[in-house]
Design a protein around this motif. Structure first.
Motif, PDB file in Angstrom:
ATOM      1  N   ALA A 211       2.215 -11.880  -6.592  1.00 55.03           N
ATOM      2  CA  ALA A 211       0.925 -11.144  -6.242  1.00 55.03           C
ATOM      3  C   ALA A 211       1.377 -10.050  -5.880  1.00 55.03           C
ATOM      4  CB  ALA A 211       0.438 -11.843  -4.969  1.00 55.03           C
ATOM      5  N   LEU A 212       0.470  -8.921  -6.127  1.00 50.53           N
ATOM      6  CA  LEU A 212       0.630  -7.453  -5.917  1.00 50.53           C
ATOM      7  C   LEU A 212      -0.036  -6.841  -4.606  1.00 50.53           C
ATOM      8  CD1 LEU A 212       2.266  -7.017  -8.460  1.00 50.53           C
ATOM      9  CD2 LEU A 212       0.215  -5.833  -9.648  1.00 50.53           C
ATOM     10  N   SER A 213       0.844  -5.971  -3.904  1.00 51.43           N
ATOM     11  CA  SER A 213       0.003  -5.402  -2.657  1.00 51.43           C
ATOM     12  C   SER A 213      -0.430  -4.358  -3.092  1.00 51.43           C
ATOM     13  CB  SER A 213       1.246  -5.143  -1.883  1.00 51.43           C
ATOM     14  OG  SER A 213       1.941  -3.862  -2.225  1.00 51.43           O
ATOM     15  N   LEU A 214      -1.313  -3.926  -2.182  1.00 55.26           N
ATOM     16  CA  LEU A 214      -2.441  -2.701  -2.261  1.00 55.26           C
ATOM     17  C   LEU A 214      -1.236  -1.514  -3.102  1.00 55.26           C
ATOM     18  CD1 LEU A 214      -4.976  -2.133  -2.399  1.00 55.26           C
ATOM     19  CD2 LEU A 214      -4.913  -1.524  -0.272  1.00 55.26           C
TER      20      LEU A 214
ATOM     21  N   ALA B  19      -7.211   2.897  -4.927  1.00 57.90           N
ATOM     22  CA  ALA B  19      -6.711   1.471  -5.075  1.00 57.90           C
ATOM     23  C   ALA B  19      -7.522   0.456  -4.143  1.00 57.90           C
ATOM     24  CB  ALA B  19      -5.351   1.340  -5.036  1.00 57.90           C
ATOM     25  N   GLN B  20      -7.366   0.961  -2.771  1.00 54.60           N
ATOM     26  CA  GLN B  20      -8.259   0.115  -1.750  1.00 54.60           C
ATOM     27  C   GLN B  20      -9.667   0.111  -2.175  1.00 54.60           C
ATOM     28  OE1 GLN B  20      -8.538   2.265   1.821  1.00 54.60           O
ATOM     29  NE2 GLN B  20      -9.649   0.480   2.828  1.00 54.60           N
ATOM     30  N   ARG B  21     -10.395   0.972  -2.647  1.00 51.78           N
ATOM     31  CA  ARG B  21     -11.845   0.799  -2.873  1.00 51.78           C
ATOM     32  C   ARG B  21     -12.013  -0.085  -4.067  1.00 51.78           C
ATOM     33  NH1 ARG B  21     -13.083   5.710  -4.194  1.00 51.78           N
ATOM     34  NH2 ARG B  21     -11.256   6.649  -2.919  1.00 51.78           N
ATOM     35  N   LEU B  22     -11.174   0.342  -4.791  1.00 53.15           N
ATOM     36  CA  LEU B  22     -11.384  -0.431  -6.371  1.00 53.15           C
ATOM     37  C   LEU B  22     -11.108  -2.063  -6.220  1.00 53.15           C
ATOM     38  CD1 LEU B  22      -9.487   2.023  -8.421  1.00 53.15           C
ATOM     39  CD2 LEU B  22     -11.946   1.655  -8.528  1.00 53.15           C
ATOM     40  N   VAL B  23     -10.144  -2.216  -5.490  1.00 52.81           N
ATOM     41  CA  VAL B  23      -9.550  -3.688  -5.064  1.00 52.81           C
ATOM     42  C   VAL B  23     -10.684  -4.485  -4.293  1.00 52.81           C
ATOM     43  CG1 VAL B  23      -8.149  -5.151  -3.720  1.00 52.81           C
ATOM     44  CG2 VAL B  23      -7.072  -3.594  -5.283  1.00 52.81           C
TER      45      VAL B  23
ATOM     46  N   LEU C 161     -10.605 -10.473  -8.051  1.00 53.09           N
ATOM     47  CA  LEU C 161      -9.679 -10.572  -7.714  1.00 53.09           C
ATOM     48  C   LEU C 161      -9.832 -10.978  -6.264  1.00 53.09           C
ATOM     49  CD1 LEU C 161      -7.858  -8.460  -9.040  1.00 53.09           C
ATOM     50  CD2 LEU C 161      -8.108  -6.609  -7.606  1.00 53.09           C
ATOM     51  N   ARG C 162      -8.661 -11.681  -5.879  1.00 57.02           N
ATOM     52  CA  ARG C 162      -8.696 -12.260  -4.466  1.00 57.02           C
ATOM     53  C   ARG C 162      -7.496 -11.924  -3.701  1.00 57.02           C
ATOM     54  NH1 ARG C 162      -6.040 -17.362  -6.561  1.00 57.02           N
ATOM     55  NH2 ARG C 162      -4.650 -17.700  -4.622  1.00 57.02           N
ATOM     56  N   LEU C 163      -7.293 -12.214  -2.243  1.00 59.77           N
ATOM     57  CA  LEU C 163      -6.361 -12.232  -1.484  1.00 59.77           C
ATOM     58  C   LEU C 163      -5.498 -13.337  -1.556  1.00 59.77           C
ATOM     59  CD1 LEU C 163      -5.005 -10.015   0.308  1.00 59.77           C
ATOM     60  CD2 LEU C 163      -6.424 -10.912   2.205  1.00 59.77           C
ATOM     61  N   THR C 164      -4.178 -13.535  -1.670  1.00 59.28           N
ATOM     62  CA  THR C 164      -3.542 -14.746  -1.487  1.00 59.28           C
ATOM     63  C   THR C 164      -3.759 -15.414  -0.221  1.00 59.28           C
ATOM     64  OG1 THR C 164      -1.566 -13.494  -0.808  1.00 59.28           O
ATOM     65  CG2 THR C 164      -1.778 -14.022  -3.079  1.00 59.28           C
ATOM     66  N   GLU C 165      -3.329 -16.781  -0.244  1.00 57.24           N
ATOM     67  CA  GLU C 165      -3.542 -17.465   0.941  1.00 57.24           C
ATOM     68  C   GLU C 165      -2.894 -16.792   2.180  1.00 57.24           C
ATOM     69  OE1 GLU C 165      -2.758 -18.854  -1.666  1.00 57.24           O
ATOM     70  OE2 GLU C 165      -4.688 -19.742  -2.326  1.00 57.24           O
TER      71      GLU C 165
ATOM     72  N   GLN D 263      -7.979  -0.461 -14.803  1.00 58.05           N
ATOM     73  CA  GLN D 263      -6.537  -0.485 -14.777  1.00 58.05           C
ATOM     74  C   GLN D 263      -6.003  -1.338 -13.781  1.00 58.05           C
ATOM     75  OE1 GLN D 263      -4.929   3.581 -15.006  1.00 58.05           O
ATOM     76  NE2 GLN D 263      -6.914   4.299 -15.577  1.00 58.05           N
ATOM     77  N   VAL D 264      -6.757  -1.543 -12.619  1.00 62.49           N
ATOM     78  CA  VAL D 264      -6.205  -2.398 -11.780  1.00 62.49           C
ATOM     79  C   VAL D 264      -6.121  -3.753 -12.292  1.00 62.49           C
ATOM     80  CG1 VAL D 264      -7.059  -3.323  -9.529  1.00 62.49           C
ATOM     81  CG2 VAL D 264      -6.918  -0.802  -9.754  1.00 62.49           C
ATOM     82  N   MET D 265      -7.113  -4.272 -12.888  1.00 63.66           N
ATOM     83  CA  MET D 265      -6.763  -5.298 -13.571  1.00 63.66           C
ATOM     84  C   MET D 265      -5.677  -5.795 -14.384  1.00 63.66           C
ATOM     85  SD  MET D 265      -9.303  -7.233 -11.720  1.00 63.66           S
ATOM     86  CE  MET D 265      -9.059  -8.753 -12.849  1.00 63.66           C
ATOM     87  N   ALA D 266      -5.553  -4.698 -15.225  1.00 64.86           N
ATOM     88  CA  ALA D 266      -4.357  -4.624 -15.856  1.00 64.86           C
ATOM     89  C   ALA D 266      -3.113  -4.555 -15.392  1.00 64.86           C
ATOM     90  CB  ALA D 266      -4.582  -3.643 -17.038  1.00 64.86           C
ATOM     91  N   ALA D 267      -3.145  -4.270 -14.252  1.00 57.64           N
ATOM     92  CA  ALA D 267      -1.881  -3.803 -13.652  1.00 57.64           C
ATOM     93  C   ALA D 267      -0.907  -5.007 -13.267  1.00 57.64           C
ATOM     94  CB  ALA D 267      -2.364  -3.162 -12.124  1.00 57.64           C
ATOM     95  N   PHE D 268      -1.692  -6.310 -13.548  1.00 57.60           N
ATOM     96  CA  PHE D 268      -0.895  -7.466 -13.527  1.00 57.60           C
ATOM     97  C   PHE D 268      -0.356  -7.942 -14.487  1.00 57.60           C
ATOM     98  CE2 PHE D 268      -4.085  -7.520 -10.007  1.00 57.60           C
ATOM     99  CZ  PHE D 268      -3.511  -8.094  -9.164  1.00 57.60           C
TER     100      PHE D 268
END
Lengths: 263, 263
Positions: free
Chosen positions: B38-41, B55-59, B68-72, B27-32
């Motif tokens: 980019a989406l915040s936590l 969400a934190q743990r899943l991310v 998943l990656r953090l933006t620059e 679901q986290v992946m599909a949240a996009f």
DNA sequence: CCACTTGTATTGCAATCCGATGCACTTGCA
DNA sequence: TGCAAGTGCATCGGATTGCAATACAAGTGG
């Protein structure tokens, strides 16, 4: 066929934020890498080092969510359409691709040969955008296809922008098997190509991936000057003299790279 | 922007095989889906109805695995390259695409216009293979892009092979919003197009998705005669008279469909 | 400069996932 | 014909594992 490294058990050790069930589920999805047909539950379990029970539950869940499906004959499992939804989000949201896309189309209009953009991922170059020309091979046309960094024009162009010690590390760890009789697997020869790429600002590869193919690659630099991707143009040696290909294509690639980086 | 239906809580009820953690991770992946940046936590948590902690743990897990990656700028998360590995496996292992690919390339050689293959997924047609021609928009060219079934040539062609009650159900549940001023949203008008498709063996769509575009679609039937996908050829109205487009393209599409189904 | 956001880290509790086992069914070999 | 081994699917008790509340450091904007 060597099984890919799906072992995330090590990561897990002493990481309280790591969600094992999710990781195992993703390992199930990744179990299809390098496989040529549907996988049975037992095969999935074997490839992921997960018990059959767990694999059953994970597969069941992924199936309900549309990421895995049972084959028509009921003999095994395959990735399902849900995967393409993720694909679309990835491609669409990738800032580099957003910027590069118009320039790539423009480039293809001008050269009338196959134009690709591949993302640098250490040992691999991952195709993310492809603009075909005339004839095309089969799987080669698929998004997500990967080729080794050490033997492609794009890979050479990327390495030309890496410091020597990183190049050394990359080549040392590379699994260098020749894809064609002409594939360079000698680190010295590859370093020579990288040196040339540093001079020219682009790399020219002859029959490294496919016989009869000439490819010219240019690196795209990210924020801090590190290479993050490459553009390739690929032509046929039956239509191009290599030096003529370079003369004609190199300036266009250079300009495309500039226009992407300037945004 | 309406949030997509990410609620799998119902599925979970009384399903002992359902792995909640994995489902939430997906679901986290599909949240996009449908998101433009980019989406915040916190946003991910909100869109998935998951607590921030979870969400934190899943991310965190998805990040470690390369999905998943953090933006620059560190401001949010985006899908990462790992997604493309899944993409490649899906495309490569899909039996229909394996069979269709050569025929599509042949078709494109002949028509010199954009050729697509899209998979039928109920309300949506999901692009799985794309062979561009000249000018192209951006997102439109991406694998995994979807268009509504009710207003595309391919969708009409597919529905032409469905029994009436299924067509009725599909149209009843469709979220019919016009994509262009000429998009048909009246069920009666759409049924008329389907009727014509049943006669002709193909469907012709004028400016349903994009102004200035004419598209011809043919359905591909699966094992039990049910439609599973469609081929489209798209041209520009600035270059084609609709009837001329049909005369020229229809036979080629028909032959391509035959050659795919015969394998 | 304070209030609010961001991502990250910790911890006790119990729900959730784990994995051994067994079933119904089909396939292939004997 | 019948056994053996494969398939996917189901059950259940126990403890591992993920849960959620809370707190922290860093950065942003009013």
């Amino acid at each position: 066929m060597a099984s890919p490294d799906l072992d995330f058990a090590a990561e897990k050790a002493g990481d309280p934020l790591f969600v094992q069930s999710l990781a195992r589920g993703m390992q199930v999805m990744a179990a299809f890498q390098g496989v040529e047909r549907a996988l049975s539950l037992a095969e999935i379990a074997a490839r992921t080092s997960i018990t059959r029970s767990a694999a059953q539950r994970l597969v069941h869940t992924l199936r309900k969510m549309g990421y895995l499906r049972l084959t028509e004959d009921g003999r095994g499992f395959l990735p399902d359409l849900g995967v393409l939804d993720l694909t679309y989000d990835y491609l669409r949201l990738n800032p580099l691709l957003r910027r590069a896309s118009p320039a790539l189309l423009e480039l293809r209009r001008n050269v009338r040969e196959r134009v690709d953009l591949s993302l640098f991922d250490g040992q691999r170059m991952v195709y993310a955008a492809r603009m075909q020309s005339k004839r095309e091979m089969f799987f080669a046309t698929l998004v997500g296809n990967t080729v080794p960094t050490f033997c492609t024009s794009g890979g050479w162009a990327v390495m030309a922008h890496l410091p020597d010690h990183q190049v050394d590390a990359l080549l040392a760890n590379a699994d260098m098997k020749a894809l064609t009789p002409r594939t360079l697997t000698d680190p010295a020869a590859i370093r020579e190509q990288i040196a040339m790429a540093r001079e020219n600002g682009h790399a020219l590869a002859l029959e490294q991936i496919l016989m009869g193919e000439v490819a010219l690659g240019g690196a795209i630099l990210g924020a801090e000057g590190r290479p993050v991707a490459a553009i390739h143009v690929a032509g046929s040696l039956s239509e191009w003299e290599p030096e003529e290909f370079r003369r004609r294509v190199a300036p266009l690639v250079a300009e495309t790279v500039r226009s992407i980086e300037s945004l």
